[in-house]
Design an enzyme around this catalytic site. Structure first.
Site, PDB file in Angstrom:
ATOM      1  N   GLU A  29      -4.551  -6.843   2.354  1.00  0.00           N
ATOM      2  CA  GLU A  29      -3.342  -7.457   2.913  1.00  0.00           C
ATOM      3  C   GLU A  29      -3.219  -8.931   2.562  1.00  0.00           C
ATOM      4  O   GLU A  29      -2.130  -9.436   2.267  1.00  0.00           O
ATOM      5  CB  GLU A  29      -3.277  -7.263   4.431  1.00  0.00           C
ATOM      6  CG  GLU A  29      -2.862  -5.867   4.883  1.00  0.00           C
ATOM      7  CD  GLU A  29      -3.953  -4.827   4.744  1.00  0.00           C
ATOM      8  OE1 GLU A  29      -5.105  -5.211   4.455  1.00  0.00           O
ATOM      9  OE2 GLU A  29      -3.663  -3.627   4.902  1.00  0.00           O
TER      10      GLU A  29
ATOM     11  N   ASP B 117       0.473  -4.933  12.696  1.00  0.00           N
ATOM     12  CA  ASP B 117      -0.884  -5.222  13.180  1.00  0.00           C
ATOM     13  C   ASP B 117      -1.761  -5.781  12.051  1.00  0.00           C
ATOM     14  O   ASP B 117      -2.634  -6.609  12.282  1.00  0.00           O
ATOM     15  CB  ASP B 117      -1.531  -3.955  13.734  1.00  0.00           C
ATOM     16  CG  ASP B 117      -0.629  -3.226  14.717  1.00  0.00           C
ATOM     17  OD1 ASP B 117      -0.920  -3.255  15.912  1.00  0.00           O
ATOM     18  OD2 ASP B 117       0.381  -2.654  14.272  1.00  0.00           O
ATOM     19  N   PHE B 118      -1.521  -5.299  10.840  1.00  0.00           N
ATOM     20  CA  PHE B 118      -2.380  -5.711   9.712  1.00  0.00           C
ATOM     21  C   PHE B 118      -2.059  -7.123   9.230  1.00  0.00           C
ATOM     22  O   PHE B 118      -2.784  -7.679   8.411  1.00  0.00           O
ATOM     23  CB  PHE B 118      -2.260  -4.729   8.533  1.00  0.00           C
ATOM     24  CG  PHE B 118      -2.400  -3.279   8.908  1.00  0.00           C
ATOM     25  CD1 PHE B 118      -3.077  -2.899  10.070  1.00  0.00           C
ATOM     26  CD2 PHE B 118      -1.854  -2.286   8.117  1.00  0.00           C
ATOM     27  CE1 PHE B 118      -3.192  -1.560  10.424  1.00  0.00           C
ATOM     28  CE2 PHE B 118      -1.965  -0.948   8.462  1.00  0.00           C
ATOM     29  CZ  PHE B 118      -2.629  -0.581   9.628  1.00  0.00           C
ATOM     30  N   ILE B 119      -0.980  -7.657   9.736  1.00  0.00           N
ATOM     31  CA  ILE B 119      -0.616  -9.031   9.389  1.00  0.00           C
ATOM     32  C   ILE B 119      -1.717  -9.989   9.856  1.00  0.00           C
ATOM     33  O   ILE B 119      -1.911 -11.061   9.287  1.00  0.00           O
ATOM     34  CB  ILE B 119       0.759  -9.357  10.042  1.00  0.00           C
ATOM     35  CG1 ILE B 119       1.874  -9.200   9.048  1.00  0.00           C
ATOM     36  CG2 ILE B 119       0.804 -10.697  10.681  1.00  0.00           C
ATOM     37  CD1 ILE B 119       1.836  -9.795   7.726  1.00  0.00           C
TER      38      ILE B 119
ATOM     39  N   HIS C 168      -2.375  -0.262  16.147  1.00  0.00           N
ATOM     40  CA  HIS C 168      -1.234   0.215  15.358  1.00  0.00           C
ATOM     41  C   HIS C 168       0.061   0.216  16.177  1.00  0.00           C
ATOM     42  O   HIS C 168       1.001   0.917  15.823  1.00  0.00           O
ATOM     43  CB  HIS C 168      -1.477   1.651  14.861  1.00  0.00           C
ATOM     44  CG  HIS C 168      -2.391   1.758  13.683  1.00  0.00           C
ATOM     45  ND1 HIS C 168      -3.723   1.468  13.747  1.00  0.00           N
ATOM     46  CD2 HIS C 168      -2.147   2.123  12.387  1.00  0.00           C
ATOM     47  CE1 HIS C 168      -4.269   1.668  12.554  1.00  0.00           C
ATOM     48  NE2 HIS C 168      -3.336   2.059  11.722  1.00  0.00           N
TER      49      HIS C 168
ATOM     50  N   GLU D 173       0.840  -1.196   0.000  1.00  0.00           N
ATOM     51  CA  GLU D 173       0.000   0.000   0.000  1.00  0.00           C
ATOM     52  C   GLU D 173       0.879   1.252   0.000  1.00  0.00           C
ATOM     53  O   GLU D 173       1.780   1.369   0.834  1.00  0.00           O
ATOM     54  CB  GLU D 173      -0.920  -0.035   1.237  1.00  0.00           C
ATOM     55  CG  GLU D 173      -1.952  -1.142   1.117  1.00  0.00           C
ATOM     56  CD  GLU D 173      -2.477  -1.648   2.460  1.00  0.00           C
ATOM     57  OE1 GLU D 173      -2.426  -0.895   3.448  1.00  0.00           O
ATOM     58  OE2 GLU D 173      -2.932  -2.809   2.507  1.00  0.00           O
TER      59      GLU D 173
END
Ligand SMILES: Cc1ncc(C[n+]2csc(CCOP(=O)(O)OP(=O)(O)O)c2C)c(N)n1
Ligand SMILES: [Mg+2]
Length: 756
Positions: free
Chosen positions: A490, A515-517, A559, A459
């Site tokens: 993701e 965190d987005f993992i 985050h 992104e």
């Protein structure tokens, strides 16, 4: 500057959708014999369906002990049979080129059988000899072909039995068969799990201009899974002028396990309707009969043509029916009726096609019987042979987890020949230092120049240069085909990176915050980490996932986490977590050259720290930690930004308490430099581990376990873990300060440990 502008436009109107063709390929063998198939090919379509049916019937016989290869044989493992769906597998695989790719599902025996079968049918004599790995002289072509088919069925059955000679050395079994030589990128037991992998293979085909098409076989159940939508959108992105050459094939057998698409769990009667949402062409979607092998074949031929013209992706829905239960333990009469089954039996794909062969005098009753007997005998033979084949040696359990190869020694073979702007190193300050984030950019830039298969996406990584400015300038140098913005998807970022790594690229995928993992759990843990081992150790997966840790900025729960233990949980991933600018560059270059998936964690606070980074080429090996500070009284193990507080604490302890702290930084968590850690603890006799994450289940606990295991005799007291509280990261500054281990806390703990 962007080439694409988005001006305000509020013109009244209506969005018109093009129609989606329904069952328009209602062809006959007579028509196709004049157009698309020879008589020989027409027979092979039938033969393929017979092989699949006979293979699946054999599983039922094995399970119910109606066929016993030897006394005491036990069939274990999954049994998702595709009886009733043979036309979809056969029609599809017969329409692809031998080197086109497929991905498959838990109900994938038919796909695997047909994909390799049609590759074998297309082989020259020399290719057959090499496939069989025998001298082959003197044998007729037909005999070699029969032997090749037999070997293929044997390897398939042997895999179902978990045997060493199976396609995946018994690591995969029924639900995880792959044959990369035949373009079969793997069956997937996660519903929808393969869709991003297929999209990634399509991306690779598009970028390398290989003209290969990817057929992504999925069940109707996958249509409602998030990854499905992410993957379809990813392939339909307009930024490359054309979408990727992927045919999403929904094999709609009407049911998930028992959940029914139509009228129960999907709001649309025809799944082809979903194509409307992804590009202006409806993804060329269409719905066809999955019971008529020629209708399937024609639809896939057409779809492959669209893809090869550069107008993909395509969505095909084939309406079909599974005659058996979801698995052999399935009580199918609890959710469907005998009348329904009877109606579908009238459309048995083998019977429908047999009639066509007879009507058109391509085969006779007796030649059909002969063929059916040959197939039956061959399936029985391979079953007995597979049951008697050797099991994998227990001592081989770890084989195939990681590849030992890298792209070192590549020379100029893949050097980037054309850049849009001159790549330049960052100017060093008088001490030879540059920022950590500039070291990241330099590492990426050098590796992208060195190897044109390295691409970078995620992104906002293109013109904007990444949320933390760690990719600035790369888009200008390498252009959109090497550096591009991905959708905020993701899972698809990770899954497509896997698919493209398996098929020829060396992607670096960026996930903005660690965190987005958690959005990517399946793609990371079930797909990236397992693909090599589960498919028999054959894949090479040169893939880097870069992401960042933050914390201490008031960004709160979603985050600020330090989730490095998450990737480390999955065997098959390497995990790297550099502290200095020197390390980040050297380790990133190593990661990009590695032929394994590497999870690479940068720290947001470190991006703006400076460090000495030579301009000359260097790399840093994985599994080699570094002693950041030598000392004799206590060992402090930590990594990434947390080391800063440790170094500060060591200074205070030296000055105020005359305690001499040794600080060791493993730099890579997988592989972990246990020897360095243990060596230090053996010297000091005390150890403390500091992590930014909550302690329970943290990587710090793993390090402590290793210390207890290997340095217990040297310990003068318990090993201490200093970590965050067992709470999500709070936003409020005082709360966040309280949460994170700072120098004062480390000093306090060490003083307690040393009874000062
Ligand atoms: C993500 C995921 N959820 C649930 C399951 C359990 N499961 C295995 S197969 C299946 C049904 C899948 O239906 P469909 O995609 O239509 O394929 P079919 O079994 O009909 O071939 C389910 C729910 C799974 N394997 N993966
Ligand atoms: Mg289904």
């Amino acid at each position: 500057m962007r080439e694409i502008t988005v001006l305000p436009e509020f013109k009244k109107g209506e969005i018109a959708f093009k129609g989606i063709p329904l069952f328009q390929h209602n062809t006959t063998l007579k028509k196709e014999l004049d157009r698309t198939v020879s008589e020989k090919e027409a027979v092979r379509l039938f033969e393929s369906m017979l092989y699949i049916r006979e293979f699946e019937e054999m599983i039922i016989k094995l399970k119910s002990k109606k066929f016993t290869p030897f006394d005491g044989f036990q069939f274990i493992g999954a049994t998702h049979l595709s009886i009733g769906q043979e036309a979809v597998a056969t029609g599809t695989m017969s329409a692809l080129h031998a080197d086109d790719y497929i991905t498959s599902t838990h109900r994938g025996h038919g796909h695997s059988i047909a994909k390799v079968l049609f590759r074998i049918y297309s082989m020259t004599r020399d290719e057959l000899v090499s496939f069989l790995d025998v001298p082959g002289s003197g044998e007729s072509d037909d005999s070699l072909l029969e032997q090749a088919v037999s070997l293929h069925l044997f390897k398939t059955m042997a895999e179902l039995f978990g045997k060493e000679e199976g396609y995946c050395r018994g690591r995969g079994g029924s639900m995880h068969i792959a044959d990369f030589h035949s373009g079969h990128l793997g069956a997937n037991a996660i519903v929808g799990g393969s869709m991003a992998i297929a999209a990634g293979a399509g991306l690779c085909s598009h970028f390398l201009k290989s003209n290969k098409v990817v057929a992504c076989m999925v069940g109707d159940g996958a249509a409602n899974n998030g990854i499905c939508h992410e993957s379809m959108n990813f392939t339909a992105m307009p930024q490359f002028g054309a979408g990727f050459p992927v045919i999403f094939i929904f094999e709609n057998n009407q049911y998930g396990m028992s959940g029914q698409q139509s009228g129960e769990v999907a709001g649309v009667k025809y799944l082809s309707r979903r194509g409307v949402g992804f590009n202006e062409q409806n993804m060329h979607a269409r719905t066809e009969s999955g019971m008529h092998v020629l209708a399937v074949r024609n639809a896939v031929l057409e779809a492959a043509g669209i893809c090869r013209k550069g107008s993909g992706p395509v969505l095909l829905e084939f309406k079909t029916y599974r005659y058996a239960g979801h698995s052999l333990s399935d009580k199918r009469m609890t959710y469907r009726t005998a009348e329904e089954e009877e109606e579908w039996l009238k459309f048995d794909p083998l019977l429908l096609y047999k009639k066509e062969l007879l009507d058109n005098k391509v085969m006779t009753e007796s030649s059909i019987d002969d063929l059916a007997n040959k197939v039956k005998n061959m399936v029985e033979e391979v079953t007995i042979k597979a049951a008697n084949a050797s099991d994998p040696a227990p001592g081989s359990i770890s084989e195939g987890l990681f590849s030992s190869t890298t792209s070192e020694g590549l020379g100029d073979k893949h050097r980037t020949l054309k850049t849009f702007k001159e790549p330049k190193k960052f100017r060093r300050d008088s001490g030879g230092r540059i920022l950590y984030r500039h070291a990241v950019i330099e590492g990426l830039m050098e590796e992208m120049e060195r190897d044109d298969r390295v691409i970078l996406y995620g992104e906002d990584v293109a013109e904007y240069g990444g949320a933390f400015q760690a990719t600035v300038g790369l888009y200008d140098i390498f252009g959109r085909n090497r550096v591009f913005n991905s959708p905020i998807s993701e899972s698809a970022i990770i899954g497509t990176a896997l698919g493209s790594a398996m098929t020829g690229l060396r992607p670096v995928a960026e996930i903005m915050y660690i965190d987005f993992i958690l959005m990517t759990g399946d793609q990371l843990g079930n797909q990236v980490a397992k693909t090599k081992y589960m498919f028999g150790g054959k894949a090479k997966i040169p893939l880097v996932i870069r992401t960042t840790i933050g914390g201490g900025k008031g960004y709160a729960g979603q985050h600020s986490q330090s989730l490095e233990v998450f990737p480390a949980q999955f065997p098959g991933l390497k995990v790297v977590i550099p502290y200095t600018a020197y390390d980040v560059k050297g380790l990133l270059k190593t990661a990009i050259r590695d032929d394994n998936p590497v999870f690479f964690i940068e720290h947001q606070h470190l991006y703006v720290e400076k460090g000495v980074v030579p301009e000359e080429e260097y790399t840093i090996p994985f599994g080699k930690g570094i002693v950041r500070r030598e000392g004799k009284d206590i060992t402090l193990v930590s990594y990434s930004h947390q080391l800063k507080a440790c170094i500060e604490a060591a200074g205070i302890l030296e000055k105020e308490d005359s305690v001499d702290v040794e600080i060791v930084d493993p730099r890579t968590l997988v592989p972990l430099d246990v020897d360095m850690i243990v060596g230090s603890v053996n010297k000091t006799g005390r150890a403390v581990v500091v992590v930014q994450a909550p302690g329970r289940g943290s990587f710090g606990e793993h390090i402590i376990n290793k210390i207890q295991e290997h340095a217990f005799e040297s310990l003068k007291g318990p090993v201490k873990l200093i970590s965050a509280y067992e709470v999500p990261p709070p936003m409020s500054a005082p709360l966040e300060r309280e949460n994170l281990p700072d120098a004062a806390k480390i000093v306090k703990n060490i003083r307690e440990m040393m009874a000062i």
